[in-house]
Design an enzyme around this catalytic site. Structure first.
Site, short mmCIF file in Angstrom:
data_model
loop_
_atom_site.label_atom_id
_atom_site.label_comp_id
_atom_site.label_asym_id
_atom_site.label_seq_id
_atom_site.Cartn_x
_atom_site.Cartn_y
_atom_site.Cartn_z
N ASP A 19 0.85 -1.20 0.00
CA ASP A 19 0.00 0.00 0.00
C ASP A 19 0.88 1.25 0.00
OD1 ASP A 19 -2.38 1.32 -0.06
OD2 ASP A 19 -2.82 1.10 2.07
N SER A 64 -7.57 -5.44 -5.48
CA SER A 64 -8.66 -6.02 -4.70
C SER A 64 -9.98 -5.94 -5.46
CB SER A 64 -8.80 -5.30 -3.35
OG SER A 64 -9.41 -4.03 -3.55
N THR A 65 -10.96 -6.72 -5.01
CA THR A 65 -12.28 -6.66 -5.64
C THR A 65 -12.90 -5.27 -5.47
OG1 THR A 65 -13.11 -7.69 -3.58
CG2 THR A 65 -12.94 -9.12 -5.51
N ASN A 67 -10.98 -2.46 -5.65
CA ASN A 67 -10.19 -1.47 -6.39
C ASN A 67 -10.82 -1.07 -7.73
OD1 ASN A 67 -7.00 -2.73 -5.16
ND2 ASN A 67 -8.15 -0.95 -4.48
N TRP A 68 -11.86 -1.81 -8.20
CA TRP A 68 -12.58 -1.40 -9.41
C TRP A 68 -13.29 -0.07 -9.21
CZ3 TRP A 68 -11.44 -4.22 -13.59
CH2 TRP A 68 -11.10 -5.56 -13.43
N ARG A 187 2.04 -5.02 6.16
CA ARG A 187 1.33 -3.98 5.42
C ARG A 187 2.16 -2.72 5.44
NH1 ARG A 187 -4.93 -2.62 4.48
NH2 ARG A 187 -4.61 -0.77 3.22
N GLU A 206 1.07 -13.45 12.32
CA GLU A 206 1.62 -12.30 13.03
C GLU A 206 1.53 -11.09 12.09
OE1 GLU A 206 2.51 -12.24 16.19
OE2 GLU A 206 2.01 -14.38 16.34
C1 IPE Z 1 -5.53 -2.83 -0.35
O1 IPE Z 1 -5.15 -1.51 -0.50
C2 IPE Z 1 -5.57 -3.51 -1.69
C3 IPE Z 1 -4.27 -3.72 -2.33
C4 IPE Z 1 -3.11 -3.44 -1.80
C5 IPE Z 1 -4.31 -4.30 -3.65
P1 IPE Z 1 -6.23 -0.33 -0.63
O2 IPE Z 1 -5.46 0.93 -0.73
O3 IPE Z 1 -7.17 -0.64 -1.72
O4 IPE Z 1 -7.00 -0.45 0.77
P2 IPE Z 1 -7.88 0.62 1.55
O5 IPE Z 1 -8.86 1.19 0.56
O6 IPE Z 1 -6.95 1.67 2.07
O7 IPE Z 1 -8.51 -0.16 2.65
C1 IPE Z 2 -1.50 0.23 -3.42
O1 IPE Z 2 -1.30 1.60 -3.42
C2 IPE Z 2 -1.72 -0.35 -4.79
C3 IPE Z 2 -3.11 -0.75 -5.08
C4 IPE Z 2 -4.07 -0.80 -4.22
C5 IPE Z 2 -3.41 -1.14 -6.45
P1 IPE Z 2 -2.52 2.62 -3.40
O2 IPE Z 2 -2.89 2.96 -4.79
O3 IPE Z 2 -3.63 2.11 -2.55
O4 IPE Z 2 -1.82 3.87 -2.71
P2 IPE Z 2 -2.46 4.89 -1.65
O5 IPE Z 2 -3.05 4.09 -0.55
O6 IPE Z 2 -3.50 5.67 -2.40
O7 IPE Z 2 -1.29 5.72 -1.21
MG MG Z 3 -4.10 2.31 -0.60
#
Ligand code: IPE
Ligand code: IPE
Ligand code: MG
Length: 240
Positions: A19, A64-65, A67-68, A187, A206
């Site tokens: 992330d 993730s599901t 992220n769409w 994470r 953990e």
């Molecule tokens: C989790 O990250 C999904 C992936 C790393 C692919 P997100 O950035 O989508 O999670 P939230 O929205 O902060 O919970």
């Molecule tokens: C993680 O980085 C990658 C994906 C979820 C695809 P993010 O795109 O969620 O980055 P932030 O959380 O907006 O910084």
């Molecule tokens: Mg993120």
């Protein structure tokens, strides 16, 4: 001071929520997609570092599901990167003797991506080193939903006896069938939540959270997480 790796117990399975790509880009005044590009470079390096450290399974959350919900531009850019890395991973996996497996519902992707995934899995299936698991269009709840659906179908057709269902039976219907549960979850970027990742499998993992943004993650950060893991006492509900 550099940690003495030889003294560390290396977790068998490390799961990663990568992330912070967007924040990394924002800090530099760049578009979010620049963060994703750099994030892919970090994934590639992490696969090599993890394999060399002797980790047996590395699972990363790529998409993730949920992220769409992001903009069409961002989803489109992520799909383009995915296409490119499906090809590039063929080489990385060969050089590092890595077996690649995808978890998640791949049916929602374009046909060429589905074919790329199938090819990557079949061409690396006989590699004997680390297993690199990529979670794409993955959601823990969706995985459980799909597993339940298949179990109910099998029960209906008589293949599965409902009275004989154990935890192992359920695990065998998940996308991660045959893969041991993660020992350590890392994470990046400081958020303290699971975001629908491996809900069944992380029951006793953990958890290690770092403020490091994913594109800045490196071998030193990975070793730090493993060193922290080595200080944990895993009890699995038992008592001393
Ligand atoms: C989790 O990250 C999904 C992936 C790393 C692919 P997100 O950035 O989508 O999670 P939230 O929205 O902060 O919970
Ligand atoms: C993680 O980085 C990658 C994906 C979820 C695809 P993010 O795109 O969620 O980055 P932030 O959380 O907006 O910084
Ligand atoms: Mg993120």
């Amino acid at each position: 001071m550099e940690t003495d790796i030889s003294k560390l117990v290396i977790p068998r399975h490390v799961a990663l929520i990568l992330d912070g790509n967007g924040r990394w880009a924002k800090k530099r005044g760049l578009p979010r997609t620049a963060g994703h590009k750099q994030g892919c470079v970090t994934v590639e390096k992490t696969v090599e570092d993890a394999a060399r450290l002797g980790i047996d399974y590395l699972t990363v959350y790529g998409f993730s599901t949920e992220n769409w919900k992001r903009s069409v531009e961002e989803v489109g850019a992520l799909m383009q990167l995915f296409r490119y890395y499906l090809k590039r991973l063929l080489k990385i996996a060969r050089v590092n003797n890595v077996r690649v497996k995808m978890i998640g519902d791949r049916t929602r992707f374009d046909q060429d991506i589905i074919e790329g995934i199938d090819r990557l899995e079949s061409e690396t299936a006989d590699n004997t080193g680390m297993t690199f698991v990529i979670a794409v269009n993955y959601g823990g709840r969706d995985e459980i939903r799909r597993a339940v659906k298949q179990m109910m179908r099998d029960a209906k057709s008589g293949i599965l006896d409902p009275d004989a269902v154990t935890e192992d039976t359920v695990a065998s219907y998940l996308d991660t069938a045959g893969i041991p549960d993660p020992d350590l979850l890392i994470r990046t970027s400081g958020e303290i939540r699971l975001s629908n990742y491996l809900l069944w499998q992380l029951a006793y993992s953990e958890i290690y959270i770092t403020d490091c943004l994913w594109p800045d993650f490196n071998r030193e950060e990975l070793v730090k997480a493993i060193a922290q893991y080595n200080t944990r006492e895993r009890r699995f509900g038992g008592a001393k």
